[in-house]
Motif scaffolding. Structure first.
Motif, PDB file in Angstrom:
ATOM      1  N   SER A  90       0.824  -1.209   0.000  1.00 49.09           N
ATOM      2  CA  SER A  90       0.000   0.000   0.000  1.00 49.09           C
ATOM      3  C   SER A  90       0.858   1.259   0.000  1.00 49.09           C
ATOM      4  O   SER A  90       0.426   2.315  -0.475  1.00 49.09           O
ATOM      5  N   SER A  91       2.088   1.183   0.511  1.00 50.84           N
ATOM      6  CA  SER A  91       2.987   2.334   0.479  1.00 50.84           C
ATOM      7  C   SER A  91       3.627   2.524  -0.884  1.00 50.84           C
ATOM      8  O   SER A  91       4.171   3.587  -1.180  1.00 50.84           O
ATOM      9  N   GLY A  92       3.574   1.480  -1.726  1.00 51.02           N
ATOM     10  CA  GLY A  92       4.212   1.541  -3.036  1.00 51.02           C
ATOM     11  C   GLY A  92       5.704   1.297  -2.992  1.00 51.02           C
ATOM     12  O   GLY A  92       6.380   1.377  -4.029  1.00 51.02           O
ATOM     13  N   GLN A  93       6.255   0.952  -1.832  1.00 53.57           N
ATOM     14  CA  GLN A  93       7.697   0.737  -1.694  1.00 53.57           C
ATOM     15  C   GLN A  93       8.015  -0.751  -1.765  1.00 53.57           C
ATOM     16  O   GLN A  93       7.387  -1.564  -1.108  1.00 53.57           O
ATOM     17  N   GLY A  94       9.000  -1.085  -2.583  1.00 48.08           N
ATOM     18  CA  GLY A  94       9.477  -2.466  -2.668  1.00 48.08           C
ATOM     19  C   GLY A  94       8.610  -3.385  -3.490  1.00 48.08           C
ATOM     20  O   GLY A  94       8.678  -4.610  -3.329  1.00 48.08           O
ATOM     21  N   ASP A  95       7.788  -2.845  -4.402  1.00 47.14           N
ATOM     22  CA  ASP A  95       6.918  -3.692  -5.225  1.00 47.14           C
ATOM     23  C   ASP A  95       7.738  -4.568  -6.175  1.00 47.14           C
ATOM     24  O   ASP A  95       8.806  -4.173  -6.657  1.00 47.14           O
ATOM     25  N   GLN A  96       7.216  -5.752  -6.447  1.00 51.89           N
ATOM     26  CA  GLN A  96       7.787  -6.658  -7.433  1.00 51.89           C
ATOM     27  C   GLN A  96       6.680  -7.077  -8.389  1.00 51.89           C
ATOM     28  O   GLN A  96       5.693  -7.686  -7.973  1.00 51.89           O
ATOM     29  N   ASP A  97       6.837  -6.738  -9.662  1.00 48.91           N
ATOM     30  CA  ASP A  97       5.806  -7.073 -10.645  1.00 48.91           C
ATOM     31  C   ASP A  97       5.746  -8.587 -10.838  1.00 48.91           C
ATOM     32  O   ASP A  97       6.609  -9.333 -10.366  1.00 48.91           O
ATOM     33  N   PHE A  98       4.713  -9.045 -11.536  1.00 45.45           N
ATOM     34  CA  PHE A  98       4.463 -10.471 -11.682  1.00 45.45           C
ATOM     35  C   PHE A  98       5.653 -11.176 -12.317  1.00 45.45           C
ATOM     36  O   PHE A  98       6.195 -10.745 -13.338  1.00 45.45           O
ATOM     37  N   THR A  99       6.026 -12.283 -11.721  1.00 44.66           N
ATOM     38  CA  THR A  99       7.159 -13.060 -12.207  1.00 44.66           C
ATOM     39  C   THR A  99       7.045 -14.483 -11.687  1.00 44.66           C
ATOM     40  O   THR A  99       6.315 -14.751 -10.722  1.00 44.66           O
ATOM     41  N   ALA A 100       7.784 -15.401 -12.311  1.00 42.35           N
ATOM     42  CA  ALA A 100       7.909 -16.767 -11.812  1.00 42.35           C
ATOM     43  C   ALA A 100       9.251 -16.966 -11.117  1.00 42.35           C
ATOM     44  O   ALA A 100       9.549 -18.062 -10.644  1.00 42.35           O
ATOM     45  N   ASP A 101      10.059 -15.914 -11.045  1.00 39.54           N
ATOM     46  CA  ASP A 101      11.385 -15.981 -10.428  1.00 39.54           C
ATOM     47  C   ASP A 101      11.232 -15.913  -8.909  1.00 39.54           C
ATOM     48  O   ASP A 101      10.993 -14.847  -8.338  1.00 39.54           O
ATOM     49  N   ARG A 102      11.397 -17.049  -8.255  1.00 39.43           N
ATOM     50  CA  ARG A 102      11.172 -17.117  -6.815  1.00 39.43           C
ATOM     51  C   ARG A 102      12.193 -16.285  -6.055  1.00 39.43           C
ATOM     52  O   ARG A 102      11.886 -15.723  -4.992  1.00 39.43           O
ATOM     53  N   ALA A 103      13.414 -16.175  -6.571  1.00 38.05           N
ATOM     54  CA  ALA A 103      14.437 -15.376  -5.890  1.00 38.05           C
ATOM     55  C   ALA A 103      14.019 -13.908  -5.840  1.00 38.05           C
ATOM     56  O   ALA A 103      14.199 -13.237  -4.808  1.00 38.05           O
ATOM     57  N   LYS A 104      13.452 -13.387  -6.919  1.00 31.36           N
ATOM     58  CA  LYS A 104      12.990 -11.999  -6.931  1.00 31.36           C
ATOM     59  C   LYS A 104      11.833 -11.804  -5.951  1.00 31.36           C
ATOM     60  O   LYS A 104      11.752 -10.781  -5.264  1.00 31.36           O
ATOM     61  N   LEU A 105      10.958 -12.788  -5.892  1.00 34.08           N
ATOM     62  CA  LEU A 105       9.817 -12.688  -4.975  1.00 34.08           C
ATOM     63  C   LEU A 105      10.273 -12.722  -3.522  1.00 34.08           C
ATOM     64  O   LEU A 105       9.803 -11.945  -2.685  1.00 34.08           O
ATOM     65  N   ASN A 106      11.206 -13.631  -3.223  1.00 32.16           N
ATOM     66  CA  ASN A 106      11.714 -13.712  -1.847  1.00 32.16           C
ATOM     67  C   ASN A 106      12.459 -12.435  -1.458  1.00 32.16           C
ATOM     68  O   ASN A 106      12.392 -11.985  -0.308  1.00 32.16           O
ATOM     69  N   ASP A 107      13.166 -11.860  -2.416  1.00 23.18           N
ATOM     70  CA  ASP A 107      13.877 -10.609  -2.140  1.00 23.18           C
ATOM     71  C   ASP A 107      12.881  -9.492  -1.826  1.00 23.18           C
ATOM     72  O   ASP A 107      13.102  -8.685  -0.920  1.00 23.18           O
ATOM     73  N   ALA A 108      11.751  -9.447  -2.585  1.00 28.52           N
ATOM     74  CA  ALA A 108      10.728  -8.434  -2.323  1.00 28.52           C
ATOM     75  C   ALA A 108      10.092  -8.640  -0.950  1.00 28.52           C
ATOM     76  O   ALA A 108       9.826  -7.672  -0.227  1.00 28.52           O
ATOM     77  N   LEU A 109       9.865  -9.893  -0.589  1.00 31.91           N
ATOM     78  CA  LEU A 109       9.303 -10.172   0.738  1.00 31.91           C
ATOM     79  C   LEU A 109      10.265  -9.743   1.843  1.00 31.91           C
ATOM     80  O   LEU A 109       9.841  -9.213   2.880  1.00 31.91           O
ATOM     81  N   ALA A 110      11.559  -9.953   1.622  1.00 35.14           N
ATOM     82  CA  ALA A 110      12.547  -9.588   2.635  1.00 35.14           C
ATOM     83  C   ALA A 110      12.607  -8.073   2.836  1.00 35.14           C
ATOM     84  O   ALA A 110      13.022  -7.608   3.903  1.00 35.14           O
ATOM     85  N   ARG A 111      12.208  -7.303   1.840  1.00 38.64           N
ATOM     86  CA  ARG A 111      12.259  -5.840   1.950  1.00 38.64           C
ATOM     87  C   ARG A 111      11.011  -5.253   2.610  1.00 38.64           C
ATOM     88  O   ARG A 111      10.921  -4.041   2.813  1.00 38.64           O
ATOM     89  N   LEU A 112      10.028  -6.083   2.930  1.00 35.01           N
ATOM     90  CA  LEU A 112       8.797  -5.573   3.537  1.00 35.01           C
ATOM     91  C   LEU A 112       9.075  -4.950   4.904  1.00 35.01           C
ATOM     92  O   LEU A 112       9.838  -5.483   5.706  1.00 35.01           O
ATOM     93  N   ARG A 113       8.456  -3.814   5.152  1.00 34.97           N
ATOM     94  CA  ARG A 113       8.583  -3.109   6.417  1.00 34.97           C
ATOM     95  C   ARG A 113       7.220  -2.558   6.822  1.00 34.97           C
ATOM     96  O   ARG A 113       6.305  -2.445   6.007  1.00 34.97           O
ATOM     97  N   SER A 114       7.096  -2.181   8.083  1.00 38.02           N
ATOM     98  CA  SER A 114       5.922  -1.440   8.531  1.00 38.02           C
ATOM     99  C   SER A 114       6.199   0.030   8.242  1.00 38.02           C
ATOM    100  O   SER A 114       7.117   0.623   8.805  1.00 38.02           O
TER     101      SER A 114
END
Length: 571
Positions: free
Chosen positions: A161-185
């Motif tokens: 919702s903040s628009g920070q750290g978004d990762q567009d649709f992909t099948a690359d699990r490494a990119k998805l995990n990296d985006a999840l790791a960047r999640l913050r409050s």
């Protein structure tokens, strides 16, 4: 290479006007047709319609298939409504109501052709609302979901919702995990809140919006306690300070609410431009959206029309109210009124996530700490859903809210079944409803995955390479005259056809598209031959190396639609 053969063509007179289609659409520079003369196509809409997605579940919570239109009753403000359109959505994404519906582009690909994605899941983390502990728990569960549920035809995107750290649709699990790791409050409501008085968003809403005297008195007592050591005589302006604090708190809260809802709505619009199954996992602790109900309704309406299912996941898990609030508060308010305020706030927060889930046919996972199970449920799409469309009788264009109710008729014989559907809608104002439908009608069909042959459409493609990395792609759109509705005019038969050709890449991203209005004239001497003939119209694009989905939608002058898909690989 050619992927299909021609069939006999009538000698038709064609008058064409072309236009770049969509916000990102571009006209190919090599097209020989004249430039647009009549602008983008607009569907004429004579009445307002409301679409309602319905999921019926049995006593075990499983979606119930194969119900018919006659087994549903739809009420608008307790008045029965006539269902003017009825369709069934299955797990394949095709509408079961049409006997002409074909398989998805991926399943229909010839042997040896690449398989395109057919399921897109967007994880929408409400980091503006979630405290840190919510982020950590849901992030870990999302990683587990990706390990077990991501298949070769699935694409997942990470959005916030903040628009920070978004990762567009992909099948690359490494990119998805990296985006999840960047999640913050990102937007904790208490980060910049004053120490005195302490109050919640809910209490601020009660004072600033509803002028609730009981809540104002509760917060005023806190001002007296923290500002004047409990001496009321020293706090002449205690009530004014309470009102001011509530107004400031609510203004900040409303901004975050609007940010969260706007992000969700933009994500729905983004997913509407994907020709596949589409679902959103809305991960949020919830918030007070009572002042933004029209925005919520618009998002639900847009999602239903676009076939986007929103599933909700309450990031709080199994919550319980701690008397006096957070344990870190050195001077908690333990009064019965404060405790009741906390309970009411938690229940109100849940409403918005439940509403978008119910309204779009999704599930709402809440009051449960098993987030792994939550993502398994929220990350899946309902196996069967029904879309009921009705035109409200004597609808006043006054912007008022109408309550909806969908129930099963006695003939349904579905004991123990529950019906899940949107709870209401806002009437449009002026010509808003017709204008909105006019803009979206053709878009919705283009960004669908369904194949319909009410107007028989066939595609053939070939390309020529200009260099090692670029090619000129020609799409020949073949339209059978048998499916067109010619009208007699001056000894000949005329019809106008609107055709949209759109190109999507291997990850479902819309790249470019072209719209053409084609005027067909069938000479009098050919009036008896339309059953065995048609017309072929070329559309050209410049593309790079890659795998593409070509989507064609043809609309006849009377509103009949035909569509076709074709996978093309440019080596």
């Amino acid at each position: 290479m050619r992927l299909a053969t021609r069939w006999p063509l009538l000698s038709l007179t064609l008058v064409m006007a072309g236009a770049a289609w969509g916000v990102q659409g571009q006209r190919n520079k090599k097209e020989k047709e004249p430039p647009a003369q009549n602008g983008p196509f607009e569907l004429r809409v004579e009445r307002n319609v409301v679409a309602v997605r319905v999921v019926v579940r049995d006593a075990q919570g499983r979606p119930v298939p194969n119900l018919t239109q006659d087994e549903f009753r739809l009420l608008d403000s307790n008045k029965p409504q006539q269902i003017i359109q009825f369709s069934i959505e299955g797990a394949s994404g095709a509408e079961g109501a049409s006997p002409d519906a074909a398989a998805s582009p991926s399943s229909a690909a010839p042997a040896g052709m690449p398989v395109l994605p057919n399921r897109f899941v967007a994880m929408y983390f409400d980091d503006e609302m979630m405290p840190f502990e919510n982020v950590v728990r849901t992030r870990d569960a999302a990683e587990g979901y990706l390990k077990s549920a991501l298949g070769p035809t699935d694409r997942v995107g990470i959005f916030t919702s903040s628009g920070q750290g978004d990762q567009d649709f992909t099948a690359d699990r490494a990119k998805l995990n990296d985006a999840l790791a960047r999640l913050r409050s990102r937007g904790s409501s208490d980060a910049s809140a004053p120490d005195c008085p302490k109050l919640s968003d809910y209490e601020a809403y009660q004072i600033a919006e509803l002028n609730n005297p009981e809540t104002l008195q509760l917060v005023t007592q806190r001002v007296i306690k923290c500002e004047c050591q409990g001496n009321r005589a020293l706090c002449v302006h205690a009530e004014t300070l309470a009102e001011s604090a509530a107004t400031t708190r609510w203004q900040n809260a409303e901004f975050r609410v609007q940010t969260s809802l706007r992000g969700l709505d933009q994500l729905v619009q983004r997913m509407a431009m994907i020709p596949a199954q589409r679902g959103i996992v809305f991960i949020s602790p919830g918030f007070i959206a009572n002042t933004q109900l029209e925005m919520v309704d618009d998002t639900i309406d847009r999602a239903v029309r676009a076939g986007v299912v929103i599933n909700g996941l309450d990031s709080r898990g199994m919550w319980a109210v701690a008397p006096g609030g957070d344990i870190s508060d050195p001077s908690p308010d333990t009064s019965p009124a404060a405790l009741q305020s906390q309970i009411d706030a938690e229940e109100v927060n849940t409403n918005v996530v439940a509403a978008v889930a119910d309204g779009t046919g999704g599930v709402f996972f809440h009051n449960n700490n098993d987030f792994n199970a939550g993502f398994r449920q929220a990350g899946s799409l309902p196996e069967f859903a029904y879309v009921l469309v009705f035109s409200p009788e004597s609808l006043k264009l006054d912007g008022k809210y109408h309550r909806l109710k969908v129930e099963l008729a006695a003939s349904a014989q579905c004991r123990g079944c529950t019906v899940q559907a949107r709870r209401g809608y806002f009437a449009p104002t002026g010509n808003q409803g017709a204008a909105r439908q006019a803009r979206q009608a053709l878009n919705d069909e283009v960004f669908s995955q369904n194949v319909t042959q009410a107007v028989p459409v066939h595609l053939s493609t070939h390309f020529s390479k200009s260099n090692s990395s670029e090619a000129h792609l020609t799409v020949e759109v073949q339209i059978a005259a048998a499916g067109l509705h010619f009208q007699q005019l001056n000894g000949a038969s005329d019809d106008q056809v609107t055709m949209v050709t759109a190109i999507f890449d291997n990850d479902g991203h819309y790249l470019k598209g072209t719209q053409k209005d084609v005027q067909l004239r069938l000479p009098k001497s050919k009036l008896t031959q339309p059953q065995s003939a048609g017309v072929s119209i070329p559309v050209e694009f410049d593309v790079a190396q890659g795998t593409y989905l070509v989507r064609e939608v043809v609309r006849d002058s009377d509103g009949t639609i035909g569509s076709a898909n074709q996978i093309v690989q440019v080596p």
